[in-house]
Design an enzyme around this catalytic site. Sequence first.
Site, mmCIF file in Angstrom:
data_model
loop_
_atom_site.group_PDB
_atom_site.id
_atom_site.type_symbol
_atom_site.label_atom_id
_atom_site.label_comp_id
_atom_site.label_asym_id
_atom_site.label_seq_id
_atom_site.Cartn_x
_atom_site.Cartn_y
_atom_site.Cartn_z
ATOM 1 N N ARG A 214 0.836 -0.939 0.055
ATOM 2 C CA ARG A 214 0.049 0.036 -0.138
ATOM 3 C C ARG A 214 0.930 1.239 0.169
ATOM 4 O O ARG A 214 1.947 1.366 0.636
ATOM 5 C CB ARG A 214 -0.782 -0.171 1.274
ATOM 6 C CG ARG A 214 -1.463 1.269 1.593
ATOM 7 C CD ARG A 214 -2.958 1.423 0.720
ATOM 8 N NE ARG A 214 -3.857 2.232 0.909
ATOM 9 C CZ ARG A 214 -3.591 3.653 0.535
ATOM 10 N NH1 ARG A 214 -2.717 3.989 -0.100
ATOM 11 N NH2 ARG A 214 -4.484 4.623 1.007
ATOM 12 N N GLU B 78 -10.372 4.699 -7.062
ATOM 13 C CA GLU B 78 -10.802 3.261 -7.131
ATOM 14 C C GLU B 78 -11.089 2.589 -8.592
ATOM 15 O O GLU B 78 -11.183 3.477 -9.479
ATOM 16 C CB GLU B 78 -12.302 3.433 -6.652
ATOM 17 C CG GLU B 78 -12.328 3.979 -4.944
ATOM 18 C CD GLU B 78 -11.470 2.745 -4.003
ATOM 19 O OE1 GLU B 78 -11.626 1.644 -4.273
ATOM 20 O OE2 GLU B 78 -10.567 3.276 -3.274
ATOM 21 N N ARG C 239 -0.840 -6.129 4.183
ATOM 22 C CA ARG C 239 0.065 -5.406 3.052
ATOM 23 C C ARG C 239 1.067 -4.431 3.610
ATOM 24 O O ARG C 239 0.765 -3.671 4.765
ATOM 25 C CB ARG C 239 -0.959 -4.328 2.256
ATOM 26 C CG ARG C 239 -1.859 -4.795 1.190
ATOM 27 C CD ARG C 239 -2.897 -3.924 0.901
ATOM 28 N NE ARG C 239 -3.482 -3.068 1.623
ATOM 29 C CZ ARG C 239 -4.513 -2.120 1.421
ATOM 30 N NH1 ARG C 239 -5.193 -2.181 0.313
ATOM 31 N NH2 ARG C 239 -4.999 -1.661 2.432
#
Length: 128
Positions: free
Chosen positions: A15, A23, A57
């Site tokens: 991330r 998105e 992540r």
Amino acid sequence: MRASLENGKTQYKIRLSGIDAPERRQAFGDRSRQNLAGLVFRKYLVVEWDKVDRYKRIIGKVILDGKDVNLSQITAGYAGHYKEYQREQPFADRQSYARAEGEARTRRLGLWLDAVPVAPWDFRRNRH
């Protein structure tokens, strides 16, 4: 911590810290992913990180040839500075990310091109 992703043998979920990208179903979502892939695919990367999120992540800053890839995404208009987590960033990154987003907005780059641009954090908030 610094981690190099060696020889393409191991995949990591990362991330990108300090940024928020559109998105998938949002305008410029695909372009954002394509731009990032064009920057890093099959390249030797260094990730500066110190945290893992609840999805396991790595949260970090990706460095390619000494350049901040996270900042490159903002500069191109394919991500915004994620101010909700800015306190977790070094002061210099916080300043450069905010300045880059302002410039991308002014120049109407990427997701800021729309007549009424919607930041990724607003898109998610309005989706629910």
